[in-house]
Design a protein around this motif. Sequence first.
Motif, PDB file in Angstrom:
ATOM      1  N   ILE B 160       0.846  -1.205   0.000  1.00 42.15           N
ATOM      2  CA  ILE B 160       0.000   0.000   0.000  1.00 42.15           C
ATOM      3  C   ILE B 160       0.872   1.243   0.000  1.00 42.15           C
ATOM      4  O   ILE B 160       0.634   2.198  -0.755  1.00 42.15           O
ATOM      5  CB  ILE B 160      -0.946  -0.005   1.221  1.00 42.15           C
ATOM      6  CG1 ILE B 160      -1.997  -1.103   1.044  1.00 42.15           C
ATOM      7  CG2 ILE B 160      -1.619   1.339   1.410  1.00 42.15           C
ATOM      8  CD1 ILE B 160      -2.924  -1.273   2.229  1.00 42.15           C
ATOM      9  N   GLU B 161       1.914   1.215   0.827  1.00 47.30           N
ATOM     10  CA  GLU B 161       2.823   2.373   0.881  1.00 47.30           C
ATOM     11  C   GLU B 161       3.483   2.603  -0.468  1.00 47.30           C
ATOM     12  O   GLU B 161       3.616   3.736  -0.922  1.00 47.30           O
ATOM     13  CB  GLU B 161       3.895   2.147   1.955  1.00 47.30           C
ATOM     14  CG  GLU B 161       3.395   2.279   3.387  1.00 47.30           C
ATOM     15  CD  GLU B 161       3.172   3.718   3.798  1.00 47.30           C
ATOM     16  OE1 GLU B 161       3.901   4.603   3.288  1.00 47.30           O
ATOM     17  OE2 GLU B 161       2.259   3.978   4.607  1.00 47.30           O
ATOM     18  N   ILE B 163       2.376   1.666  -3.428  1.00 46.65           N
ATOM     19  CA  ILE B 163       1.404   2.165  -4.411  1.00 46.65           C
ATOM     20  C   ILE B 163       1.116   3.636  -4.166  1.00 46.65           C
ATOM     21  O   ILE B 163       1.060   4.443  -5.101  1.00 46.65           O
ATOM     22  CB  ILE B 163       0.104   1.327  -4.348  1.00 46.65           C
ATOM     23  CG1 ILE B 163       0.385  -0.072  -4.890  1.00 46.65           C
ATOM     24  CG2 ILE B 163      -1.011   1.983  -5.143  1.00 46.65           C
ATOM     25  CD1 ILE B 163      -0.713  -1.081  -4.604  1.00 46.65           C
ATOM     26  N   SER B 164       0.981   4.005  -2.881  1.00 49.18           N
ATOM     27  CA  SER B 164       0.678   5.412  -2.592  1.00 49.18           C
ATOM     28  C   SER B 164       1.855   6.298  -3.012  1.00 49.18           C
ATOM     29  O   SER B 164       1.665   7.406  -3.514  1.00 49.18           O
ATOM     30  CB  SER B 164       0.337   5.585  -1.119  1.00 49.18           C
ATOM     31  OG  SER B 164       1.413   6.122  -0.407  1.00 49.18           O
ATOM     32  N   TYR B 165       3.076   5.765  -2.837  1.00 50.69           N
ATOM     33  CA  TYR B 165       4.241   6.560  -3.248  1.00 50.69           C
ATOM     34  C   TYR B 165       4.263   6.717  -4.767  1.00 50.69           C
ATOM     35  O   TYR B 165       4.509   7.814  -5.273  1.00 50.69           O
ATOM     36  CB  TYR B 165       5.526   5.870  -2.771  1.00 50.69           C
ATOM     37  CG  TYR B 165       6.766   6.706  -2.958  1.00 50.69           C
ATOM     38  CD1 TYR B 165       7.049   7.752  -2.101  1.00 50.69           C
ATOM     39  CD2 TYR B 165       7.648   6.460  -4.006  1.00 50.69           C
ATOM     40  CE1 TYR B 165       8.177   8.528  -2.266  1.00 50.69           C
ATOM     41  CE2 TYR B 165       8.784   7.234  -4.182  1.00 50.69           C
ATOM     42  CZ  TYR B 165       9.042   8.264  -3.301  1.00 50.69           C
ATOM     43  OH  TYR B 165      10.155   9.034  -3.465  1.00 50.69           O
ATOM     44  N   SER B 167       1.818   6.642  -6.764  1.00 50.65           N
ATOM     45  CA  SER B 167       0.702   7.407  -7.321  1.00 50.65           C
ATOM     46  C   SER B 167       0.885   8.907  -7.116  1.00 50.65           C
ATOM     47  O   SER B 167       0.083   9.700  -7.606  1.00 50.65           O
ATOM     48  CB  SER B 167      -0.614   6.946  -6.694  1.00 50.65           C
ATOM     49  OG  SER B 167      -0.564   7.155  -5.307  1.00 50.65           O
ATOM     50  N   ARG B 168       1.944   9.278  -6.385  1.00 45.29           N
ATOM     51  CA  ARG B 168       2.173  10.716  -6.161  1.00 45.29           C
ATOM     52  C   ARG B 168       2.264  11.511  -7.468  1.00 45.29           C
ATOM     53  O   ARG B 168       1.582  12.529  -7.596  1.00 45.29           O
ATOM     54  CB  ARG B 168       3.459  10.915  -5.360  1.00 45.29           C
ATOM     55  CG  ARG B 168       3.270  10.705  -3.876  1.00 45.29           C
ATOM     56  CD  ARG B 168       4.610  10.793  -3.198  1.00 45.29           C
ATOM     57  NE  ARG B 168       4.468  10.834  -1.763  1.00 45.29           N
ATOM     58  CZ  ARG B 168       5.487  11.051  -0.927  1.00 45.29           C
ATOM     59  NH1 ARG B 168       6.697  11.228  -1.412  1.00 45.29           N
ATOM     60  NH2 ARG B 168       5.287  11.093   0.364  1.00 45.29           N
ATOM     61  N   SER B 171      -1.278  11.865  -9.035  1.00 44.74           N
ATOM     62  CA  SER B 171      -2.193  12.806  -8.391  1.00 44.74           C
ATOM     63  C   SER B 171      -1.691  14.241  -8.572  1.00 44.74           C
ATOM     64  O   SER B 171      -2.474  15.158  -8.809  1.00 44.74           O
ATOM     65  CB  SER B 171      -2.344  12.471  -6.910  1.00 44.74           C
ATOM     66  OG  SER B 171      -1.142  12.711  -6.225  1.00 44.74           O
ATOM     67  N   TYR B 234       7.084  16.307  -0.375  1.00 45.31           N
ATOM     68  CA  TYR B 234       7.762  15.099  -0.891  1.00 45.31           C
ATOM     69  C   TYR B 234       9.262  15.207  -0.635  1.00 45.31           C
ATOM     70  O   TYR B 234       9.917  14.233  -0.266  1.00 45.31           O
ATOM     71  CB  TYR B 234       7.493  14.932  -2.386  1.00 45.31           C
ATOM     72  CG  TYR B 234       6.027  14.700  -2.724  1.00 45.31           C
ATOM     73  CD1 TYR B 234       5.124  14.273  -1.758  1.00 45.31           C
ATOM     74  CD2 TYR B 234       5.535  14.918  -4.011  1.00 45.31           C
ATOM     75  CE1 TYR B 234       3.793  14.069  -2.062  1.00 45.31           C
ATOM     76  CE2 TYR B 234       4.208  14.712  -4.322  1.00 45.31           C
ATOM     77  CZ  TYR B 234       3.339  14.296  -3.346  1.00 45.31           C
ATOM     78  OH  TYR B 234       2.017  14.098  -3.633  1.00 45.31           O
TER      79      TYR B 234
END
Lengths: 162, 242
Positions: B160-161, B163-165, B167-168, B171, B234
Motif C-alpha cells: 500500500i505504501e 502504491i501510494s508513493y 501514485s504521487r 495525483s 515530498y
Amino acid sequence: MPQLDVTTFAPQIVWLVITFLAMYFIMAKVALPRIAEVLDERQTRIDDNLAKAAALKVEAEQAAAAYEQSLAEARSKAQDEVKVVIDQANAAQAKAQEELAAKLDKKLAEAEARIADAKDKALANITEVSADVAKATVEKLSGVSVDDAAVNAAVAKAMEQN
Amino acid sequence: MSNNPLHQFQINTIVPVEFAGIDASFTNSAVAMVATVAVVSIFLIMGMGSRALVPGRWQSMAELSYSFVADMVRDNVGNEGRKYFPIIFSLFMFILFGNFLGLLPYSFTFTSHVAVTFTLAMAVFIGVTLIGIARHGLHFFTFFVPGGVPAVMLPLLVPIEIISYLSRPVSLSIRLFANMTAGHTMMKVFAAFIVPLGFLGGWAPFAVDVALTGFEFLVAFLQAYVFAVLTCIYLNDSIHLH
C-alpha cells in the motif's frame, strides 16, 4: 480531447524542458541572487541601525547618569557651602553675644560694687549718725553727758542685734 | 472561433521542427511557455532593478514572491531545503504565471495539458526519489515500512505504501491538469451561451463568467501553491524519511 492527442506530447515536453531549464537558470543565476542580496542588505542595515540605536541609548543613559551625578555633587557642595556660611554666622553671633554678655556682666558687677560701696558708706554714716542721735537723745532726756566711746559701743551693739 | 469548449486546448504548430527524429515543433503551447519565462524574468529582474532599500510597489511584489516561497520551503523542509529553493521557486513561478497568462483571452494555458503537468510531476518524483536515495542509500526504502506496526501487517501495508508513493506523480499532475482544464472549459461553456441568449438573457451566463473569472484567478494561484507545497512535502519526506 486535445490533451489526449499523443502526437502533441513530444513538442510539448521538448519545449517544457527547454523553457523550464531556461527559467531555472535565470532564476538561480540572476533573479534570486539579486532579491537575496537586496533582502540581506536591508536586514544588515536594519540590524546595524538597531545596534547603533542601542549603543546611542547606552551613551545617552551614561550621559544622563553623569549629569545626575554632577547635579548631586553640585547640590551637596552648595549645601556644604551654605552650612559653612551658616556656621560662621552662628559662631560670629555667638561670639558677639558672649562679648556683649561679658560686657554687661562687667558693668553689672561694677554697678553692684558701686551699690555695695554706697551701701557700706551709708551704713557707716548710719552708725555715726545713730551715735550722734543717741548721744543727743541721752543728753536731752537725762542731761547726762555720755562719752563718745560708750555711745559708739552701745550703738554698735544695737546694730549688731538688728 | 469554434464554439467547441475544448477547442481552446488545441495544440497548433507554428514552426515545424524535427530534431533527431523527435517532433520538436514550436507550438502555441511553446509560445505560452516562452512568454511565461519572459514575464517572470522581467517581473523579477526589472522589479529589482532599482535595488531600493525601501522597495516600491513592483519591487515589493518581487520580494514578496521570494519570501513567500522561501517561507514555504523553510516551513515544510527546514534548513536542508535551502539548496532546493531555486528549483521550487522556479516551479511555483512557472506554474503560477502559466496559469495566470492562460487566463488572458485568446491565450493558451500550457498547464491544462497532462503531458506538461505529468512531465513536471515526474521530474519532481524522480528528483525527490534520487535525493532520498543519495542521502540515505538503501535505508531510504525503510520509508515504505510504517513504524510501530506488527510484522504480520507488513505484507499488506508495504505494498500500500509503495502504491501510494508511486501514485504521487499521477495525483500531482492530474490535479493541476484537471483543475485548469475544468475551469477553462466551464468558462467557455458559459461564454458560448452569452450571445445566443440575446441582450436580455445573455446577462445571466455573462455574470456567471465574471464570477468564474475571479474564481479561476484563485484556482490559478491555489494550484501553483499546492504543486509547490506538495513538492516541498515530498522533498521533506525523502530528506527526513518519516
